[in-house]
Design an enzyme around this catalytic site. Structure first.
Site, PDB file in Angstrom:
ATOM      1  N   ASP A 130     -17.314   7.584  -1.314  1.00 58.43           N
ATOM      2  CA  ASP A 130     -16.049   7.454  -0.580  1.00 58.43           C
ATOM      3  C   ASP A 130     -15.720   8.837  -0.009  1.00 58.43           C
ATOM      4  O   ASP A 130     -16.369   9.840  -0.354  1.00 58.43           O
ATOM      5  CB  ASP A 130     -14.948   6.963  -1.536  1.00 58.43           C
ATOM      6  CG  ASP A 130     -13.637   6.637  -0.815  1.00 58.43           C
ATOM      7  OD1 ASP A 130     -13.631   6.571   0.432  1.00 58.43           O
ATOM      8  OD2 ASP A 130     -12.607   6.470  -1.512  1.00 58.43           O
ATOM      9  N   GLN A 156     -10.297  -3.897  -2.922  1.00 60.45           N
ATOM     10  CA  GLN A 156     -11.569  -3.353  -2.451  1.00 60.45           C
ATOM     11  C   GLN A 156     -12.662  -3.638  -3.475  1.00 60.45           C
ATOM     12  O   GLN A 156     -13.743  -4.134  -3.127  1.00 60.45           O
ATOM     13  CB  GLN A 156     -11.425  -1.832  -2.250  1.00 60.45           C
ATOM     14  CG  GLN A 156     -12.701  -1.165  -1.801  1.00 60.45           C
ATOM     15  CD  GLN A 156     -13.081  -1.542  -0.379  1.00 60.45           C
ATOM     16  OE1 GLN A 156     -12.282  -1.448   0.527  1.00 60.45           O
ATOM     17  NE2 GLN A 156     -14.321  -2.000  -0.184  1.00 60.45           N
ATOM     18  N   ARG A 191       0.880  -1.182   0.000  1.00 55.08           N
ATOM     19  CA  ARG A 191       0.000   0.000   0.000  1.00 55.08           C
ATOM     20  C   ARG A 191       0.908   1.219   0.000  1.00 55.08           C
ATOM     21  O   ARG A 191       1.712   1.417   0.909  1.00 55.08           O
ATOM     22  CB  ARG A 191      -0.908   0.005   1.226  1.00 55.08           C
ATOM     23  CG  ARG A 191      -1.567   1.350   1.447  1.00 55.08           C
ATOM     24  CD  ARG A 191      -2.643   1.344   2.484  1.00 55.08           C
ATOM     25  NE  ARG A 191      -3.831   0.681   1.993  1.00 55.08           N
ATOM     26  CZ  ARG A 191      -5.039   0.787   2.553  1.00 55.08           C
ATOM     27  NH1 ARG A 191      -5.199   1.509   3.644  1.00 55.08           N
ATOM     28  NH2 ARG A 191      -6.066   0.157   2.047  1.00 55.08           N
ATOM     29  N   CYS A 228     -16.394   2.082   0.954  1.00 62.31           N
ATOM     30  CA  CYS A 228     -15.234   1.226   1.237  1.00 62.31           C
ATOM     31  C   CYS A 228     -14.772   1.352   2.685  1.00 62.31           C
ATOM     32  O   CYS A 228     -14.098   0.457   3.190  1.00 62.31           O
ATOM     33  CB  CYS A 228     -14.097   1.566   0.288  1.00 62.31           C
ATOM     34  SG  CYS A 228     -13.587   3.294   0.405  1.00 62.31           S
ATOM     35  N   ARG A 282     -13.561  -8.311   2.294  1.00 62.18           N
ATOM     36  CA  ARG A 282     -12.145  -8.066   2.011  1.00 62.18           C
ATOM     37  C   ARG A 282     -11.347  -9.308   2.369  1.00 62.18           C
ATOM     38  O   ARG A 282     -10.425  -9.706   1.648  1.00 62.18           O
ATOM     39  CB  ARG A 282     -11.626  -6.864   2.817  1.00 62.18           C
ATOM     40  CG  ARG A 282     -12.234  -5.513   2.455  1.00 62.18           C
ATOM     41  CD  ARG A 282     -11.847  -5.081   1.055  1.00 62.18           C
ATOM     42  NE  ARG A 282     -10.401  -5.002   0.908  1.00 62.18           N
ATOM     43  CZ  ARG A 282      -9.633  -3.987   1.327  1.00 62.18           C
ATOM     44  NH1 ARG A 282     -10.193  -2.921   1.882  1.00 62.18           N
ATOM     45  NH2 ARG A 282      -8.320  -3.998   1.143  1.00 62.18           N
ATOM     46  N   HIS A 289      -7.567   0.686  -6.242  1.00 59.72           N
ATOM     47  CA  HIS A 289      -7.749  -0.129  -5.042  1.00 59.72           C
ATOM     48  C   HIS A 289      -8.482  -1.427  -5.453  1.00 59.72           C
ATOM     49  O   HIS A 289      -9.650  -1.632  -5.124  1.00 59.72           O
ATOM     50  CB  HIS A 289      -8.567   0.666  -4.015  1.00 59.72           C
ATOM     51  CG  HIS A 289      -8.496   0.132  -2.618  1.00 59.72           C
ATOM     52  ND1 HIS A 289      -7.733  -0.965  -2.259  1.00 59.72           N
ATOM     53  CD2 HIS A 289      -9.119   0.533  -1.467  1.00 59.72           C
ATOM     54  CE1 HIS A 289      -7.884  -1.195  -0.959  1.00 59.72           C
ATOM     55  NE2 HIS A 289      -8.716  -0.304  -0.467  1.00 59.72           N
TER      56      HIS A 289
HETATM   57  N1   CP Z   1     -11.162   0.121   2.756  1.00 58.70           N
HETATM   58  C1   CP Z   1      -9.878   0.029   3.154  1.00 58.70           C
HETATM   59  O1   CP Z   1      -8.976  -0.262   2.366  1.00 58.70           O
HETATM   60  O2   CP Z   1      -9.702   0.227   4.471  1.00 58.70           O
HETATM   61  P1   CP Z   1      -8.306   0.434   5.239  1.00 58.70           P
HETATM   62  O3   CP Z   1      -7.740   1.741   4.783  1.00 58.70           O
HETATM   63  O4   CP Z   1      -8.682   0.418   6.682  1.00 58.70           O
HETATM   64  O5   CP Z   1      -7.396  -0.705   4.884  1.00 58.70           O
HETATM   65  N1  NVA Z   2      -9.992   6.823  -1.204  1.00 59.37           N
HETATM   66  C1  NVA Z   2      -9.589   6.412   0.115  1.00 59.37           C
HETATM   67  C2  NVA Z   2      -9.801   4.938   0.291  1.00 59.37           C
HETATM   68  C3  NVA Z   2      -9.397   4.393   1.620  1.00 59.37           C
HETATM   69  C4  NVA Z   2      -9.589   2.925   1.726  1.00 59.37           C
HETATM   70  C5  NVA Z   2      -8.125   6.772   0.330  1.00 59.37           C
HETATM   71  O1  NVA Z   2      -7.323   6.560  -0.574  1.00 59.37           O
HETATM   72  O2  NVA Z   2      -7.785   7.269   1.403  1.00 59.37           O
END
Ligand code: CP
Ligand code: NVA
Length: 318
Positions: free
Chosen positions: A237, A145, A115, A277, A305, A142
């Site tokens: 989101d 997700q 990530r 999400c 997930r 993502h």
């Molecule tokens: N939705 C998601 O990816 O959550 P986190 O940022 O908690 O991993």
């Molecule tokens: N769009 C959000 C998703 C988090 C899971 C971010 O990137 O912070």
């Protein structure tokens, strides 16, 4: 059917999981079916250890609750183990190259989940690694997700093809993955963002091309009322993603007319489902009444997930 599934299983072995657009409709459907099967096994208390003795390295350069916990629990349930690697503690944070990091980690691990901010970094890591690399979120996409989300919709609605998803909010990583997947899987998608916050133009073009194959449609515009009309699924989101914290205030102004609230959801189908999400900001992108209402399936999404990522790991790391 058996022969087709064996062929799909073989085609997925050893692959990276970077973007949903890299996969065919059949491969995505196979992963969703596998996720549902692994979920059944887990609920029945059945032991299933296809990744016995294998280790997944999990590099995090951004915060996480769901991704971290679901990957770590998931690899454990498949018989392997997860290794949390904070970006700050790796030599990567002190200037070691991505190539060297990828080569070295490939000598110890059986898979890497990462990530990070720039999507390019994940692509470079995958290029340098001799083991599968999984995108656990970048600024661009993502995919884990979105796969879990399609599994969730399929479980609730019994189908994906022909359904309409409305996405109201920021043209960000999450909507990019949803668009790519929807176009492959035959779901119609309508996106409404404020001006200046549209989804990436290249991804829109690529998605449009894929809708031609699947017979689905893609609307990208500025009017949330148009996007949400007759939607089966409503998705939103956060207005400011990780890394955009400094823009929070200006985004609150820009997105003020893009809140998913009781008035807006009236325009969707009566049996619409609400998705997010998470993490969510109640009172910003969505009201409490909608996100905590009867038609919200946010925690099924979060649970899936685990199952979807187990399917990904079992498919590419076995
Ligand atoms: N939705 C998601 O990816 O959550 P986190 O940022 O908690 O991993
Ligand atoms: N769009 C959000 C998703 C988090 C899971 C971010 O990137 O912070």
């Amino acid at each position: 059917m058996q022969a087709v599934n064996e062929e799909l299983a073989l085609s997925l072995k050893g692959r990276d999981f970077l973007m949903l657009v890299d996969f065919t409709k059949d491969e995505l459907q196979y992963l969703i079916e596998l996720a549902i099967d692994l979920k059944k096994k887990q609920k029945a208390g059945e032991t299933y250890h296809p990744l016995k003795g294998k280790t997944l390295g999990m590099i995090f350069e951004k915060s996480s609750t769901r991704t971290r916990v679901s990957f770590e629990v998931g690899i454990y349930q498949l018989g392997g183990q997860g290794l949390f690697l904070s970006g700050n503690d790796l030599q990567l944070g002190r200037g070691e190259t991505i190539w060297d990091t990828a080569q070295v980690l490939s000598r110890y691990l059986d898979g890497i989940m990462i990530r990070t901010f720039a999507h390019r970094k994940v692509v470079e890591l995958a290029r340098g690694a001799t083991i599968p690399v999984i995108n656990g979120l970048t600024d661009l996409s993502h995919p884990c997700q979105a796969l879990a989300d399609f599994q969730t919709i399929y479980e609730h609605k019994g189908r994906l093809e022909g359904l309409k998803m409305a996405y109201i909010g920021d043209g960000n990583n999450v909507v990019h993955s949803l668009m790519m997947g929807a176009a492959k899987l035959g779901m119609h998608m309508a996106i409404a963002t404020p001006k200046g916050y549209e989804p990436d133009a290249d991804i829109v073009e690529q998605t449009k091309a894929n809708t031609l194959d699947s017979g689905s449609t893609l609307y990208v515009g500025y009017d949330p009322k148009v996007a949400i009309a007759d939607a089966d699924i409503i998705y939103t989101d956060v207005w400011a993603s990780m890394g955009q914290e400094a823009e929070q205030k200006e985004r609150e102004l820009a997105f003020a007319d893009y809140q998913v609230n009781d008035e807006l959801v009236k325009l969707a189908k009566k049996d619409y489902l609400f998705m997010h999400c998470l993490p969510a900001h109640r009172g910003e992108e969505v009201t409490e009444s909608v996100i905590d209402g009867d038609q919200s399936i946010i925690f099924d999404q979060a649970e899936n997930r685990l199952h979807a990522q187990k399917a990904i790991m079992a498919a590419i790391m076995s």
